[in-house]
Write an enzyme that holds these catalytic residues in place. Structure first.
Site, PDB file in Angstrom:
ATOM      1  N   HIS A 196      40.884  -2.007  96.880  1.00  0.00           N
ATOM      2  CA  HIS A 196      40.147  -3.185  97.367  1.00  0.00           C
ATOM      3  C   HIS A 196      40.464  -3.466  98.830  1.00  0.00           C
ATOM      4  O   HIS A 196      39.643  -4.006  99.561  1.00  0.00           O
ATOM      5  CB  HIS A 196      40.414  -4.388  96.459  1.00  0.00           C
ATOM      6  CG  HIS A 196      39.687  -4.265  95.171  1.00  0.00           C
ATOM      7  ND1 HIS A 196      40.286  -3.865  94.007  1.00  0.00           N
ATOM      8  CD2 HIS A 196      38.365  -4.398  94.879  1.00  0.00           C
ATOM      9  CE1 HIS A 196      39.388  -3.784  93.059  1.00  0.00           C
ATOM     10  NE2 HIS A 196      38.210  -4.108  93.548  1.00  0.00           N
ATOM     11  N   GLU A 441      32.373   1.046  83.989  1.00  0.00           N
ATOM     12  CA  GLU A 441      33.468   1.528  84.838  1.00  0.00           C
ATOM     13  C   GLU A 441      34.646   2.051  84.023  1.00  0.00           C
ATOM     14  O   GLU A 441      35.706   2.321  84.554  1.00  0.00           O
ATOM     15  CB  GLU A 441      33.904   0.456  85.844  1.00  0.00           C
ATOM     16  CG  GLU A 441      34.073  -0.923  85.287  1.00  0.00           C
ATOM     17  CD  GLU A 441      34.263  -1.992  86.362  1.00  0.00           C
ATOM     18  OE1 GLU A 441      34.483  -1.682  87.533  1.00  0.00           O
ATOM     19  OE2 GLU A 441      34.194  -3.176  85.998  1.00  0.00           O
ATOM     20  N   ASP A 465      36.216   2.341  89.742  1.00  0.00           N
ATOM     21  CA  ASP A 465      37.093   2.322  88.570  1.00  0.00           C
ATOM     22  C   ASP A 465      36.776   3.469  87.621  1.00  0.00           C
ATOM     23  O   ASP A 465      37.676   4.024  86.991  1.00  0.00           O
ATOM     24  CB  ASP A 465      36.967   0.982  87.833  1.00  0.00           C
ATOM     25  CG  ASP A 465      37.835  -0.085  88.492  1.00  0.00           C
ATOM     26  OD1 ASP A 465      38.993   0.230  88.818  1.00  0.00           O
ATOM     27  OD2 ASP A 465      37.351  -1.204  88.704  1.00  0.00           O
ATOM     28  N   CYS A 512      27.164   0.558  91.976  1.00  0.00           N
ATOM     29  CA  CYS A 512      27.684  -0.359  93.006  1.00  0.00           C
ATOM     30  C   CYS A 512      29.063   0.064  93.485  1.00  0.00           C
ATOM     31  O   CYS A 512      29.693  -0.652  94.258  1.00  0.00           O
ATOM     32  CB  CYS A 512      27.687  -1.797  92.503  1.00  0.00           C
ATOM     33  SG  CYS A 512      28.734  -2.026  91.068  1.00  0.00           S
TER      34      CYS A 512
HETATM   35  C1  PEP Z   1      33.839  -0.336  90.937  1.00  0.00           C
HETATM   36  O1  PEP Z   1      34.817  -0.313  90.187  1.00  0.00           O
HETATM   37  O2  PEP Z   1      33.208   0.687  91.295  1.00  0.00           O
HETATM   38  C2  PEP Z   1      33.344  -1.616  91.477  1.00  0.00           C
HETATM   39  C3  PEP Z   1      32.219  -1.690  92.140  1.00  0.00           C
HETATM   40  O3  PEP Z   1      34.124  -2.708  91.309  1.00  0.00           O
HETATM   41  P1  PEP Z   1      35.447  -2.981  92.153  1.00  0.00           P
HETATM   42  O4  PEP Z   1      35.490  -1.999  93.286  1.00  0.00           O
HETATM   43  O5  PEP Z   1      35.399  -4.395  92.604  1.00  0.00           O
HETATM   44  O6  PEP Z   1      36.531  -2.733  91.135  1.00  0.00           O
HETATM   45 MG    MG Z   2      35.619  -2.132  89.328  1.00  0.00          MG
END
Ligand code: PEP
Ligand code: MG
Length: 582
Positions: A196, A441, A465, A512
Site C-alpha cells: 500500500h 482477491e 492480493d 482494480c
Molecule cells: C488488490 O488487492 O488488488 C486491491 C485492489 O486492493 P488493495 O490493493 O487495496 O489490497
Molecule cells: Mg486487496
C-alpha cells in the site's frame, strides 16, 4: 563519493533534488518509570532488541556482497557501534539505576555519545555522531515494534519540491500525510512493489523507489540525489555529466506526458470498436480532481479505509457520509464504486493496540477487510448506512473486499439489508437498487467464482492480493519481491477463469489491482475478455493509448493459446509478440 543503488521501481518519472532524511518519530520516545519487579524484564527487552538489530546487520552484510566495498564498511561500522558497551551496556545501567524504560535509557545515552562526538575537531569523527543516531533509531524501532509515524520536519526556507524523502520504512499512514506536502520523490529501504505504501506513492504522482535495503544508512542529509522511478535507480552525488543526462531524460518524459494528455477526451475504444471502461482508483475524496484530470469515466475503487488512517479513530456516520457524498458529487453522475473498509494487515487504526490485544502472527491471513467488518457489526453498520445515504446523490456501487466463503457473502448481504431497513424506518432516502459486488482477491474466490456470480451484481479482481495469496508472497516484503510475478501461469489462469465465468452469465467484471494500470499487460487483459479497468489516475492515458492501438478480435485467439503455456519464458515471449502487433 558518487554511487548508485538499485531497488523496486514503484512510481515512474525522474526527480533531482536533495536528500531529506526522515528520522523515526520514535526518537521522541515515551518516558516511563519502571516498577522494580519489572526491571529485569525491561533489561531483557533491551537486550532482545539489540540482538535483533545485530542479526539484521549481519543479514544485510550477506546481501550487499555484490555492491561496492564501502557499503560493507558502513554495515561494519554500524555493527561496531552497536556492539560498543557504551551503547549495548550503559543503557542497561540506566534502566536499573534510574528505573527508566529501555527506549528512554537508550536515547539518554545516545545524547551523551552524540555530544562527545560533536566535540571532536576532526570532521570525520564529528560525523560519526550521525551513525550513532542511525543505529539508535534502528534499535528504538525494534523496541517500539510496529513502525510508527515518521516525523516530518522541513527547515525554514527549504522548498519541498527540491527535497527527496529518504526513509527506512514508511507506513501507508505516513504516505497519506505526504499528500499535504510537495516532495520531489521518495525512497525507502523496505517495501514491495504492490504494497500500500507503493500504491500511495503512485497516487502522489512523484517518482518513488522502494526496497533499496540500506539507502537510509548510506545517504546523508542534503546530498544531491537522482531518483529514476521508472527503472528503480537511485544515484547519490551524481557527477555533472550524469546530472545533465538525467535532466535531459526528465524533460523528455515531461514532453511525452504532455503528448499523452491529448488523449484525455478521446473515446477509449479498440480499433474494432469495442468500448472499454477506464476507471480510477482513489484513496481520499481529494483524489477526485486527479481522477477527472486523468480522464477517468468513473471511480472503480475507492479505498475508504484511507480516509481516516492517519487520524487514529473511527469516523462517525456523518463524517463518512460527507466523504462519500463529496466523491459522488465530484464525479457528477459518473459511477463510483465504494469499497467497504479493508482494515487490518498493513492498514490498522491502532497498530499498537491491535498487536497488544490479539497478537496476529500472520496478519495478511488474519482478521482483515470484510472479516473485520463482520466481526465489528456496529462499525460495519455505520459505514453501510453512510454509503447508502450517499447513494442518493449519484451512482454508487458497493464493493466488498476479501470475501472467500458463501456464508460471508450471505452475512454481508444481510448486513446491507439491515442498514437499508434502518434507513427506511427513518425515512432516509437511498438507492434501493444499489449494486453489490465482491473483490476477487483470494484464489478460493476465483476458483469458486460461481458462488459469487449467483449472489452478487458485479466482480472486481484485486490482483495485488490475488497474486500475494496465490504465490504465497507477501506483497509488502522486498525480500521476496522477485517472486511476485503477475505473469505466473497460475495467476493468469485464475484471472482468465474469473473473467470468462462472469462473461458467461453477463455479470460485469473489472480489475482494480495494479496490474490493470500496466500498459504492457493491457492487450493480454483485453484478449482475456476484460472490458473494465480501474487503475491509478496517472496510468489511464497510457492504457487508453494501448487500447486505441489494439484489436480485440485479433488478440483473443492469441491470448487463448498463450494461456495454455506454462513455461514463464514462453509466456513472456508471447507477451512481447502481442505487444509488438501493429
Ligand atoms: C488488490 O488487492 O488488488 C486491491 C485492489 O486492493 P488493495 O490493493 O487495496 O489490497
Ligand atoms: Mg486487496
Amino acid at each position: 563519493m558518487s554511487f548508485t543503488l538499485h531497488g523496486l521501481a514503484v512510481s515512474g518519472g525522474i526527480a533531482i533534488g536533495r536528500a531529506h532524511l526522515m528520522s523515526h518519530a520514535t526518537l521522541e520516545v515515551s518516558h516511563l518509570v519502571i516498577a522494580p519487579r519489572l526491571i529485569d524484564k525491561e533489561v531483557a527487552r533491551f537486550d532482545a532488541a539489540v540482538a535483533r538489530v545485530r542479526e539484521e546487520f549481519a543479514a544485510l552484510k550477506g546481501r550487499v556482497q555484490n555492491t561496492p566495498a564501502e557499503f560493507g564498511a558502513f554495515i561494519d561500522l554500524h555493527t561496531m557501534i552497536l556492539a560498543d558497551p557504551e551503547l549495548a551496556e550503559t543503557p542497561k545501567q540506566l534502566i536499573r539505576e534510574r528505573r527508566c524504560n529501555a527506549e528512554w535509557a537508550l536515547v539518554q545515552q545516545m545524547e551523551t555519545l552524540v555530544a562527545q562526538f560533536e566535540r571532536f575537531d576532526d570532521q570525520y569523527l564529528r560525523e560519526r555522531s550521525y551513525d550513532v543516531r542511525q543505529v539508535v533509531e534502528r534499535v528504538i524501532k525494534e523496541l517500539v515494534g510496529q513502525p510508527g509515524r515518521m516525523a516530518l520536519r522541513t527547515g525554514k526556507g527549504v522548498k519541498e519540491e527540491n527535497l527527496i524523502v529518504v526513509a527506512h520504512d514508511l507506513s501507508p499512514a505516513d504516505v497519506i500525510a505526504y499528500k499535504e506536502h510537495r516532495f520531489a520523490a521518495f525512497v525507502t529501504d523496505v517495501g514491495g512493489a504492490t504494497s500500500h505504501t507503493a500504491i500511495l506513492a503512485r497516487s502522489l504522482r512523484i517518482p518513488a523507489v522502494l526496497g533499496l535495503l540500506i539507502a537510509r544508512q548510506l545517504i546523508r542529509d542534503d546530498e544531491v540525489l537522482i531518483v529514476d522511478g521508472t527503472r528503480g535507480v537511485l544515484i547519490v552525488n551524481p557527477d555533472p555529466r550524469v546530472l545533465d543526462e538525467y535532466r535531459l531524460r526528465k524533460s523528455q518524459i515531461e514532453l511525452e506526458r504532455s503528448k499523452l494528455r491529448r488523449l484525455k477526451t478521446a473515446l477509449s475504444s479498440t480499433l474494432d470498436g469495442v468500448d472499454i471502461d477506464l476507471h480510477a482508483n482513489i484513496e481520499l475524496p481529494g483524489d477526485v480532481a486527479n481522477a477527472l484530470d486523468g480522464g477517468a469515466e468513473g471511480i472503480g475503487l475507492f479505498r475508504t479505509e484511507f480516509i481516516f488512517l492517519d487520524r487514529g479513530d473511527m469516523p462517525t456516520e456523518e463524517e463518512q457520509f460527507e466523504a462519500y457524498r463529496t466523491v459522488v458529487k465530484g464525479m457528477a453522475g459518473r459511477p463510483v464504486t465504494i469499497r467497504t473498509f479493508d482494515l487490518g494487515y498493513d492498514k490498522d487504526l491502532h497498530p499498537e493496540k491491535v498487536q497488544g490485544d490479539r497478537m496476529q502472527s500472520n496478519p495478511a491471513l488474519g482478521l482483515r477487510a470484510i472479516r473485520l467488518s463482520l466481526a465489528e457489526p456496529k462499525m460495519f453498520h455505520t459505514q453501510l448506512r453512510a454509503i447508502l445515504r450517499a447513494s442518493k446523490y449519484g451512482k454508487i456501487k458497493l464493493l466488498i473486499p476479501m470475501l472467500s466463503q458463501a456464508y460471508e457473502i450471505d452475512q454481508t448481504l444481510l448486513a446491507i439489508e439491515r442498514a437499508k431497513a434502518s434507513l427506511r424506518a427513518e425515512r432516509v432516502g437511498f438507492d434501493e437498487a444499489i449494486a453489490v459486488g465482491a473483490m476477487i482477491e483470494i484464489p478460493a474466490a476465483a476458483l469458486a467464482v460461481n458462488l459469487f456470480l449467483r449472489r452478487l451484481n458485479f466482480l472486481s479482481i484485486g490482483t495485488n492480493d490475488l497474486i500475494q495469496y496465490t504465490l504465497a508472497i507477501d506483497r509488502s516484503d522486498e525480500q521476496v519481491s522477485h517472486l511476485y510475478d503477475p505473469l505466473h501461469p497460475a495467476v493468469l489462469m485464475l484471472i482468465a477463469h474469473t473473467i470468462a465465468s462472469a462473461e458467461k452469465v453477463s455479470i460485469p467484471v473489472s480489475i482494480c489491482g495494479e496490474l490493470a494500470g500496466d500498459p504492457n499487460l493491457t492487450r493480454l487483459l483485453l484478449g482475456m475478455g476484460l472490458r473494465q479497468f480501474s487503475m491509478h489516475p496517472a496510468q489511464i492515458l497510457s492504457v487508453k493509448q494501448r487500447i486505441m492501438q489494439s484489436n480485440c478480435s485479433e488478440l483473443a485467439p492469441i491470448v487463448r493459446r498463450m494461456l495454455r503455456y506454462e513455461e514463464p519464458a514462453r509466456i513472456r515471449e508471447q507477451l512481447e509478440k502481442l505487444n509488438a502487433l501493429n
